[in-house]
Design an enzyme around this catalytic site. Structure first.
Site, PDB file in Angstrom:
ATOM      1  N   ASN A  10      93.173  30.654 -47.338  1.00 20.29           N
ATOM      2  CA  ASN A  10      93.507  31.437 -46.141  1.00 20.29           C
ATOM      3  C   ASN A  10      94.989  31.758 -46.249  1.00 20.29           C
ATOM      4  OD1 ASN A  10      94.085  32.496 -43.657  1.00 20.29           O
ATOM      5  ND2 ASN A  10      93.595  30.635 -42.480  1.00 20.29           N
ATOM      6  N   LYS A  12      96.730  33.548 -44.397  1.00 16.11           N
ATOM      7  CA  LYS A  12      97.377  33.752 -43.086  1.00 16.11           C
ATOM      8  C   LYS A  12      98.277  35.004 -43.168  1.00 16.11           C
ATOM      9  CE  LYS A  12      96.771  28.896 -42.137  1.00 16.11           C
ATOM     10  NZ  LYS A  12      97.184  27.706 -41.390  1.00 16.11           N
ATOM     11  N   HIS A  95      89.609  30.549 -36.069  1.00 13.33           N
ATOM     12  CA  HIS A  95      90.686  29.682 -36.570  1.00 13.33           C
ATOM     13  C   HIS A  95      91.501  29.184 -35.376  1.00 13.33           C
ATOM     14  CE1 HIS A  95      94.240  28.264 -38.628  1.00 13.33           C
ATOM     15  NE2 HIS A  95      93.513  28.229 -39.733  1.00 13.33           N
ATOM     16  N   GLU A  97      94.521  28.931 -34.924  1.00 17.60           N
ATOM     17  CA  GLU A  97      95.676  29.788 -34.581  1.00 17.60           C
ATOM     18  C   GLU A  97      95.246  30.966 -33.723  1.00 17.60           C
ATOM     19  OE1 GLU A  97      97.018  30.162 -38.632  1.00 17.60           O
ATOM     20  OE2 GLU A  97      97.551  28.029 -38.610  1.00 17.60           O
ATOM     21  N   GLU A 166      88.770  21.813 -39.187  1.00 18.75           N
ATOM     22  CA  GLU A 166      90.217  21.841 -39.355  1.00 18.75           C
ATOM     23  C   GLU A 166      90.879  21.160 -38.167  1.00 18.75           C
ATOM     24  OE1 GLU A 166      91.316  25.291 -42.253  1.00 18.75           O
ATOM     25  OE2 GLU A 166      91.680  25.906 -40.202  1.00 18.75           O
ATOM     26  N   GLY A 172      99.164  22.737 -41.601  1.00 16.63           N
ATOM     27  CA  GLY A 172     100.547  23.107 -41.908  1.00 16.63           C
ATOM     28  C   GLY A 172     101.553  21.998 -41.638  1.00 16.63           C
ATOM     29  N   SER A 210      96.186  20.831 -44.508  1.00 16.52           N
ATOM     30  CA  SER A 210      97.051  20.196 -45.515  1.00 16.52           C
ATOM     31  C   SER A 210      96.286  19.680 -46.729  1.00 16.52           C
ATOM     32  CB  SER A 210      97.892  19.084 -44.881  1.00 16.52           C
ATOM     33  OG  SER A 210      98.731  19.629 -43.867  1.00 16.52           O
TER      34      SER A 210
HETATM   35  P1  13P Z   1      97.305  24.343 -44.411  1.00 20.12           P
HETATM   36  O1  13P Z   1      96.511  24.108 -45.676  1.00 20.12           O
HETATM   37  O2  13P Z   1      98.562  25.123 -44.661  1.00 20.12           O
HETATM   38  O3  13P Z   1      97.512  23.097 -43.629  1.00 20.12           O
HETATM   39  O4  13P Z   1      96.403  25.312 -43.502  1.00 20.12           O
HETATM   40  C1  13P Z   1      95.081  24.983 -43.283  1.00 20.12           C
HETATM   41  C2  13P Z   1      94.413  26.113 -42.599  1.00 20.12           C
HETATM   42  O5  13P Z   1      94.688  26.393 -41.443  1.00 20.12           O
HETATM   43  C3  13P Z   1      93.438  26.891 -43.368  1.00 20.12           C
HETATM   44  O6  13P Z   1      92.745  27.774 -42.563  1.00 20.12           O
END
Ligand code: 13P
Length: 248
Positions: A10, A12, A95, A97, A166, A172, A210
């Protein structure tokens, strides 16, 4: 789960024409007959570029969101039909976010998943608890509620989705759920899927938060962890390749 694991990046809101070219070249040059399915979920503005770059590659194309609506007066939105035009195979929905910054509700996420399925795109449905929910002992309740909204979709077989667990506090932050903690939640999700469909074994439940080159193998060895949804580490070719190699 029966079948191949799935490793999905992803990206982002990261990338540029030059950076995407270098990243995909780097991944493709190190990828020989992967033992798992591989996808990259790229920003919508780069779908055309990435579709062209991935034309003869085993890496499949994904998007990061889709409108719940079919077409029309929805400024700024992108429809499933439009994604399909660019050969999109997967789309992330719900997601954390998007749930957090765009106030997406469980029902909206379910409507997006349904719209994707109706257009032959596999939704990667994200679920996960916040830190305060975990600390209050609400983890199971939260993820079951989020998955339940999608399970009750009309007309489409729930076995066609991908689920991604997640935990919000692990995204992150460099804090990963331990393999045991993740497996515990995955088992809960698997049981919920089992109660909903005789084909629950086909549904891949990915872990995200992560996941990196150092911890992927241990996470992916868990019984109900069928792949990964990778943020930061998917932007580094060598790290992404190491994670792919750990998924067999
Ligand atoms: P990270 O791997 O940067 O923690 O992000 C995970 C994520 O949100 C994947 O959709």
């Amino acid at each position: 789960m029966t079948g191949r694991k799935l490793i999905a990046g992803n990206w982002k809101m990261n990338g540029s024409l030059n950076a995407n070219l270098a990243l995909l070249k780097g991944i493709q040059s190190g990828l020989q007959a992967p033992a798992c399915d591989v996808a990259v979920c790229v920003p919508a503005s780069y779908l055309a570029q990435c579709q062209a770059l991935l034309a003869s590659s085993p890496i499949e194309l994904g998007a990061q969101d889709v409108s719940q609506h079919e077409a029309g007066a929805y400024t700024g939105e992108i429809s499933a039909v439009m994604l399909k035009d660019f050969g999109v195979r997967y789309v992330i929905v719900g997601h954390s976010e998007r749930r957090q910054y765009h106030a997406e509700s469980d029902n909206q996420v379910a409507a997006k998943a349904q719209r994707a399925l109706a257009n032959g795109i596999t939704p990667i449905v994200c679920v996960g608890e916040s830190l305060s929910e975990r600390e209050s002992g609400l983890t199971e309740e939260v993820v079951k509620r989020q998955l339940a909204a999608v399970i009750h979709l009309n007309g489409h077989c729930i076995s066609e989705i991908v689920v991604a667990y997640e935990p919000v506090w692990a995204i992150g932050t460099g804090k990963t759920a331990s393999p045991e903690m993740a497996q515990q939640v995955h088992a809960v999700l698997r049981a919920q899927l089992k109660a909903a469909t005789p084909h629950s074994d086909r549904v891949r439940i990915l872990y995200g938060g992560s996941m990196n080159a150092g911890n992927a193998a241990e996470l992916l060895a868990q019984q109900d962890i069928d792949g990964g949804l990778i943020g930061g580490a998917s932007l580094k070719p060598q790290d992404f390749l190491t994670i792919i190699a750990a998924a067999h």
